[in-house]
Design a protein around this motif. Structure first.
Motif, PDB file in Angstrom:
ATOM      1  N   ARG A 154      26.031 -36.126  -2.171  1.00 58.33           N
ATOM      2  CA  ARG A 154      25.065 -36.783  -1.285  1.00 58.33           C
ATOM      3  C   ARG A 154      24.245 -35.780  -0.492  1.00 58.33           C
ATOM      4  NH1 ARG A 154      29.391 -39.734   2.627  1.00 58.33           N
ATOM      5  NH2 ARG A 154      30.119 -40.320   0.544  1.00 58.33           N
ATOM      6  N   ALA A 155      24.780 -34.566  -0.329  1.00 58.32           N
ATOM      7  CA  ALA A 155      24.014 -33.530   0.372  1.00 58.32           C
ATOM      8  C   ALA A 155      22.724 -33.217  -0.368  1.00 58.32           C
ATOM      9  CB  ALA A 155      24.865 -32.265   0.523  1.00 58.32           C
ATOM     10  N   HIS A 205      20.317 -36.155   0.278  1.00 57.63           N
ATOM     11  CA  HIS A 205      19.792 -36.134   1.647  1.00 57.63           C
ATOM     12  C   HIS A 205      18.776 -35.019   1.842  1.00 57.63           C
ATOM     13  CE1 HIS A 205      23.620 -38.342   3.225  1.00 57.63           C
ATOM     14  NE2 HIS A 205      22.769 -39.158   2.647  1.00 57.63           N
ATOM     15  N   PRO A 264      14.933 -36.191  -0.296  1.00 51.40           N
ATOM     16  CA  PRO A 264      14.689 -37.640  -0.386  1.00 51.40           C
ATOM     17  C   PRO A 264      13.464 -37.989  -1.216  1.00 51.40           C
ATOM     18  CG  PRO A 264      14.100 -36.813   1.791  1.00 51.40           C
ATOM     19  CD  PRO A 264      14.823 -35.702   1.089  1.00 51.40           C
TER      20      PRO A 264
END
Length: 210
Positions: free
Chosen positions: A173-174, A177, A180
């Motif tokens: 998910r890093a 994030h 985007p």
């Protein structure tokens, strides 16, 4: 079932899947959750078959805990195996890196990251996400149910080096994030993109969906 995404020019090329099957199932008190019965096979069969039935290929299954049992359970299915020697560290990222490394020498344009403990993932979702990628709708594509991002996640090849460079202890998910602008979400009307069988209670709940 999903939102209409603004898309660009078509992007041809194979789309693979990395099915994560290395974990120790620590919350199941000695039982391998991936080998629990589900539908007409085991939990791990469902994740593999959903991708296969959508025409996703190649299929790479990343093993670790009870490697031989996982390989035996999937005998006869069109998969290749990649072993994660660091599976006991409990980091999903290490298994993702093993799968991406296995695909590096291929002509694959993108790869699904598929948790092996989500037996309710629908085949149509793999097809829809693959279509969105091929049509240029995004380079990282994920389903969303409400405000929650689910699985699988589809990652274009150009982002693999960044995923492989993530430090130990980080999560995928890093990457999402941090970039985007590359992420496209497909809104779905089913929470099956969120449901796993990580605990005995969750397994019983999943069985109740059948």
């Amino acid at each position: 079932m999903s939102e209409a995404l603004p898309c660009k020019a078509a992007r041809p090329g194979p789309v693979a899947a990395i099915v994560l099957a290395a974990g120790t199932s620590s919350r199941h008190r000695g039982v391998n959750k991936l080998l629990l019965p589900f539908k007409d096979g085991a939990v791990i069969h469902c994740a593999v078959r959903a991708a296969r039935d959508a025409g996703v290929a190649p299929l790479v299954v990343v093993t670790g805990h009870q490697r031989e049992r996982i390989e035996a359970a999937l005998a006869g299915l069109p998969v290749t195996f990649a072993h994660n020697p660091r599976y006991r560290e409990g980091e999903m990222l290490s298994s993702i890196k093993v799968g991406l490394a296995r695909l590096e020498g291929t002509d694959v344009e993108a790869a699904f990251i598929v948790p092996g403990d989500q037996p309710l993932l629908p085949t149509w979702l793999f097809r829809r996400m693959q279509q969105a990628f091929v049509q240029g709708c995004g380079e990282i594509i994920a389903p969303k149910f409400g405000a929650a991002r689910g699985h699988p996640v589809l990652i274009a090849r150009r982002w693999w080096p960044m995923a492989l460079a993530l430090p130990d202890g980080a999560q995928m998910r890093a990457l999402l994030h941090a970039h985007p602008q590359a992420v496209a979400h497909i809104l779905v009307n089913t929470d099956e993109v969120l449901l796993d069988v990580d605990t005995p209670e969750a397994y019983q709940q999943a069985l109740g969906r059948l």
